[in-house]
Design an enzyme around this catalytic site. Structure first.
Site, PDB file in Angstrom:
ATOM      1  N   CYS A 176       0.777  -1.241   0.000  1.00  0.00           N
ATOM      2  CA  CYS A 176       0.000   0.000   0.000  1.00  0.00           C
ATOM      3  C   CYS A 176       0.810   1.294   0.000  1.00  0.00           C
ATOM      4  O   CYS A 176       0.526   2.193  -0.783  1.00  0.00           O
ATOM      5  CB  CYS A 176      -0.935   0.021   1.200  1.00  0.00           C
ATOM      6  SG  CYS A 176      -2.324  -1.088   0.996  1.00  0.00           S
ATOM      7  N   PHE A 201       7.842  -8.203   4.171  1.00  0.00           N
ATOM      8  CA  PHE A 201       7.982  -6.744   4.369  1.00  0.00           C
ATOM      9  C   PHE A 201       7.813  -6.347   5.821  1.00  0.00           C
ATOM     10  O   PHE A 201       8.152  -5.230   6.208  1.00  0.00           O
ATOM     11  CB  PHE A 201       7.047  -5.963   3.452  1.00  0.00           C
ATOM     12  CG  PHE A 201       5.614  -5.864   3.903  1.00  0.00           C
ATOM     13  CD1 PHE A 201       4.711  -6.868   3.628  1.00  0.00           C
ATOM     14  CD2 PHE A 201       5.177  -4.747   4.600  1.00  0.00           C
ATOM     15  CE1 PHE A 201       3.386  -6.765   4.042  1.00  0.00           C
ATOM     16  CE2 PHE A 201       3.854  -4.627   5.016  1.00  0.00           C
ATOM     17  CZ  PHE A 201       2.961  -5.648   4.739  1.00  0.00           C
ATOM     18  N   GLN A 220       3.858   2.689  -0.767  1.00  0.00           N
ATOM     19  CA  GLN A 220       4.483   3.313  -1.939  1.00  0.00           C
ATOM     20  C   GLN A 220       3.456   3.524  -3.046  1.00  0.00           C
ATOM     21  O   GLN A 220       3.372   4.590  -3.649  1.00  0.00           O
ATOM     22  CB  GLN A 220       5.637   2.442  -2.429  1.00  0.00           C
ATOM     23  CG  GLN A 220       6.222   2.972  -3.722  1.00  0.00           C
ATOM     24  CD  GLN A 220       7.577   2.382  -4.020  1.00  0.00           C
ATOM     25  OE1 GLN A 220       8.428   2.254  -3.153  1.00  0.00           O
ATOM     26  NE2 GLN A 220       7.782   2.027  -5.268  1.00  0.00           N
TER      27      GLN A 220
END
Ligand code: UDX
Ligand code: ADP
Length: 478
Positions: A282, A344, A284
């Site tokens: 989401c 991430f 970037q």
């Protein structure tokens, strides 16, 4: 008023059948929670990806989320169904959520910035083709402002006599805590033009969300709020990361600075953890989307302001790599570097935009040998991400990149194997299990000096220098 997981509050709802198009990280967990809290509503999640649907129908769900399997197991087959029967699910539902992916465009106008709305448009066209009677269409995917207009226009073109209301109901769940976030959302945002459609969706959420957390707005505010929330969150991470660079130069400690500023109630303590850089599907994407919108509406100063958040994130990732190379006597060529974590963030198997992808790519370009371990991400997936990163937008891998991927990357199943004979460890995801490692054994097995670069400051309080490590974190001088 508060609701527990076990005792949904029964609110009469006019909606009895919901369909969700897209069984991904957002659609799957969100629909599972609706099914759990609303046993009187039939929830049908459909996807064109048959393999993904098969996983949703198994005990190996395609999405790793703590607590998700329990919720799915309770409802699946009762009022929660996963299938590829897109047409019939649309035809039967009174309310249709669109929860498909909206990646950044990589081609044509707006490439690298605008959202690719191809999948959204295909859904809208499919709904237009199949729907009869009246349907409430809910945008769940994160979208540029005024996408609802495009959906409305496509739906208005039907010749079947079907009628539609379009709502925006952006999802604010964070991966890794999706079940908690869905159960106790800070707010549920519903934007729309038709009061009866808004009321119908409010009724669904009112089964477990307290009324003061149900926020209704106009359609465009709702769409813009989602982009803005993500931009503000990402901006906080980039802000603290920018300060981490200054801390390294001045002997200040970024965690101490974060704690000090976070005690100001106007700033608050959350989302101030310096790191190797934010990732995820989401942040970037949404900022680039915001930047594109600002440019489109001829607001270049506003566009430039937000673009800086992404630039700072790129700088943080490349700064981390530069620090590794510099510390390893200006070369990592042919040196083994253990990569701890590829997702991430912890508690997810998602790697989209993970800082690890870019750190690994840049280390590979420096000819390092990587030994990668992540507890949840599959080896095939890691290879695919690295291959895409090394292609760098080209259709084919060049010969050098192909050779580096084949010869300099291994993916292993534990950190001890990854770290054995390594010149350095780069910790990129804050998995809890990394704190429980046998550090003496790891140190003994590594080349000396044994460098450990902690991209999350996860091991900062563990006195690793006592084991002999040359320890480097983010935002403080070692
Ligand atoms: C985010 C938003 O939080 C969520 O509301 C939205 O719906 C989707 O995007 P998500 O991408 O799942 O959720 O993860 P989030 O917890 O926000 O973390 C994003 C990235 O920022 C991760 O890489 C994380 O490691 C990083 N981060 C977060 C930091 O580096 N420091 C922090 O203090 C917080
Ligand atoms: P998110 O994180 O937004 O949930 P994902 O990529 O995890 O995104 O999931 C989106 C899902 O939407 C994918 O499983 C994809 O197959 C599905 N999808 C995309 N286009 C369509 C479509 N036209 N019809 C049905 N499913 C679709």
């Amino acid at each position: 008023m508060s609701a527990t997981v076990d005792q949904p509050i029964s609110v009469p709802s006019s909606i009895r059948k919901i369909c969700c198009i897209g069984a991904g990280y957002v659609g799957g967990p969100t629909m599972a929670m609706i099914a759990k809290q609303c046993p009187h509503i039939e929830v049908h999640v459909v996807d064109i990806n048959a393999a993904r649907i098969a996983q949703w129908n198994s005990d190996e769900l395609p999405v790793y989320e703590p607590g998700l399997l329990e919720v799915v197991s309770e409802c699946r087959g009762r009022n929660l169904h996963f299938s590829t029967e897109v047409d019939s699910a649309i035809a039967e539902a009174e309310m249709i959520f669109i929860s498909v992916n909206t990646p950044t465009k990589h081609f044509g106008v707006g490439a690298g910035r605008a959202a690719n709305l191809e999948f959204i448009e295909k859904c809208a066209r499919k709904i237009a083709e199949v729907a009869r009677g009246h349907k409430i269409v809910v945008e769940k995917s994160t979208l540029p402002v005024r996408t609802a207009q495009a959906i409305k226009t496509i739906l208005a073109g039907v010749s079947t006599g079907a009628t539609f209301d379009v709502l925006s109901n952006p999802e604010f769940l964070a991966e890794g805590t999706a079940i908690e976030d869905l159960l106790m959302p800070d707010r549920v945002l519903i934007g729309g033009e038709s009061q009866s459609a808004i009321d119908a969706l409010v009724e669904v959420y009112a089964n477990w969300v307290p009324p003061e957390r149900l926020l209704t707005t106009n359609l465009w505010s709702s769409e813009l709020s989602k982009l803005t929330a993500n931009a503000f969150l990402a901006q906080r991470v980039s802000s603290i990361n920018s300060i981490s660079a200054l801390c390294e130069a001045t002997e200040a400690d970024v965690d101490e600075v974060a704690a000090a500023i976070g005690m100001d109630s106007r700033i608050g303590p959350k989302f101030l953890k310096a790191s190797v850089g934010f990732g995820g599907s989401c942040f970037q994407k949404d900022i680039l989307n915001l930047v594109y919108l600002c440019e489109y509406f001829r607001l270049p100063e506003v566009a430039e302001y937000w673009e800086q958040v992404v630039k700072m994130n790129d700088y943080q990732k490349s700064r981390f790599v530069s620090r590794i190379v510099r510390t390893l006597f200006n070369t990592v060529s042919d040196k083994k570097i253990a990569i701890w974590g590829f997702a991430f963030k912890k508690d997810t198997n998602d790697t989209r935009e993970s800082a690890a992808i870019y750190v690994c790519r840049d280390l590979l370009r420096e000819r390092a040998k990587l030994s990668i371990y992540d507890p949840r991400v599959s080896p095939e997936h890691i290879r695919r991400e690295l291959t895409d990163a090394m292609r760098n937008g080209d259709a084919e891998l060049n010969a050098t990149s192909a050779k580096l991927l084949a010869e300099n990357v291994e993916i292993v199943s534990d950190i001890h194997v990854a770290s054995s004979d390594a010149h350095a460890v780069a910790l990129l995801t804050e998995w809890d299990e990394f704190r429980e490692a046998d550090f003496q054994r790891i140190h003994d097995g590594m080349k000396k000096p044994a460098f450990l670069f902690d991209g999350r400051n996860l091991l900062k309080d563990m006195s690793l220098s006592d084991y002999g490590f040359d320890y480097h974190g983010i935002g403080f001088s070692s």
